[in-house]
Scaffold this motif. Structure first.
Motif, mmCIF file in Angstrom:
data_model
loop_
_atom_site.group_PDB
_atom_site.id
_atom_site.type_symbol
_atom_site.label_atom_id
_atom_site.label_comp_id
_atom_site.label_asym_id
_atom_site.label_seq_id
_atom_site.Cartn_x
_atom_site.Cartn_y
_atom_site.Cartn_z
ATOM 1 N N ARG A 198 -16.947 -60.216 0.644
ATOM 2 C CA ARG A 198 -16.097 -61.298 1.593
ATOM 3 C C ARG A 198 -14.819 -61.397 1.785
ATOM 4 N N MET A 199 -13.988 -60.867 0.806
ATOM 5 C CA MET A 199 -12.537 -60.471 0.891
ATOM 6 C C MET A 199 -12.215 -59.369 2.099
ATOM 7 N N GLN A 247 -16.876 -68.200 7.967
ATOM 8 C CA GLN A 247 -17.574 -66.993 7.906
ATOM 9 C C GLN A 247 -17.712 -66.185 6.762
ATOM 10 N N VAL A 248 -16.842 -66.368 5.867
ATOM 11 C CA VAL A 248 -17.071 -65.466 4.653
ATOM 12 C C VAL A 248 -17.447 -66.478 3.203
ATOM 13 N N GLY A 249 -17.926 -67.606 3.581
ATOM 14 C CA GLY A 249 -18.434 -68.311 2.630
ATOM 15 C C GLY A 249 -17.617 -69.456 1.699
ATOM 16 N N TYR A 250 -16.546 -69.773 2.377
ATOM 17 C CA TYR A 250 -15.662 -70.808 1.644
ATOM 18 C C TYR A 250 -15.668 -72.167 2.545
ATOM 19 N N ALA A 282 -6.541 -69.553 -1.653
ATOM 20 C CA ALA A 282 -6.548 -69.164 -2.959
ATOM 21 C C ALA A 282 -7.136 -67.799 -3.514
ATOM 22 N N ALA A 283 -8.474 -67.752 -3.114
ATOM 23 C CA ALA A 283 -9.264 -66.505 -3.171
ATOM 24 C C ALA A 283 -8.777 -65.273 -2.612
ATOM 25 N N ALA A 303 -0.750 -64.652 0.803
ATOM 26 C CA ALA A 303 -1.524 -65.601 1.565
ATOM 27 C C ALA A 303 -2.179 -64.882 2.819
ATOM 28 N N PRO A 304 -3.296 -65.532 3.430
ATOM 29 C CA PRO A 304 -4.264 -64.877 4.526
ATOM 30 C C PRO A 304 -3.288 -64.831 5.712
ATOM 31 N N GLY A 305 -2.408 -66.107 6.032
ATOM 32 C CA GLY A 305 -1.465 -65.850 7.472
ATOM 33 C C GLY A 305 -0.166 -64.867 7.262
#
Length: 107
Positions: A53-54, A74-77, A85-86, A94-96
């Motif tokens: 997922r990550m 799309q990845v299950g969150y 957080a994951a 952070a993703p951004g």
């Protein structure tokens, strides 16, 4: 057998997989499936699922400008917060910030 579970994870990473549901995909009961999966891939099924997922999320962040909420789904969150957080636990950023390329800069 384990390959069927891998295909399922790769095909539907957002699905709320359990060891039991992955074992069913592989045509095995839970315990033998988990042992075989771990022996072949070096990590338990749900750890692999999290990794996939990550990995998928990181690729989507690099290759698309889809909103974080969309990528999270799309990845299950269920929420952008849980996804963030994951993602930060996995990548330390952070993703951004990852999307902006901050992970490539030297500190």
């Amino acid at each position: 057998m384990t390959s069927a579970a891998l295909r399922a994870i790769h095909r539907e990473p957002a699905r709320p997989w359990t060891v039991a549901s992955l074992a069913a995909e592989a045509g095995l009961s839970r315990a033998p499936f988990a042992r075989r999966f771990t022996a072949l891939l070096g990590q338990p099924p749900l750890a692999y699922l999290s990794w996939w997922r990550m990995t998928t999320a990181a690729r989507l962040l690099r290759e698309s400008d889809a909103p974080l909420t969309t990528i999270a789904g799309q990845v299950g969150y269920a929420s952008e917060f849980a996804f963030g957080a994951a993602f930060k636990r996995r990548y330390g950023i952070a993703p951004g910030r990852y999307r902006r390329g901050d992970h490539q800069r030297e500190v």
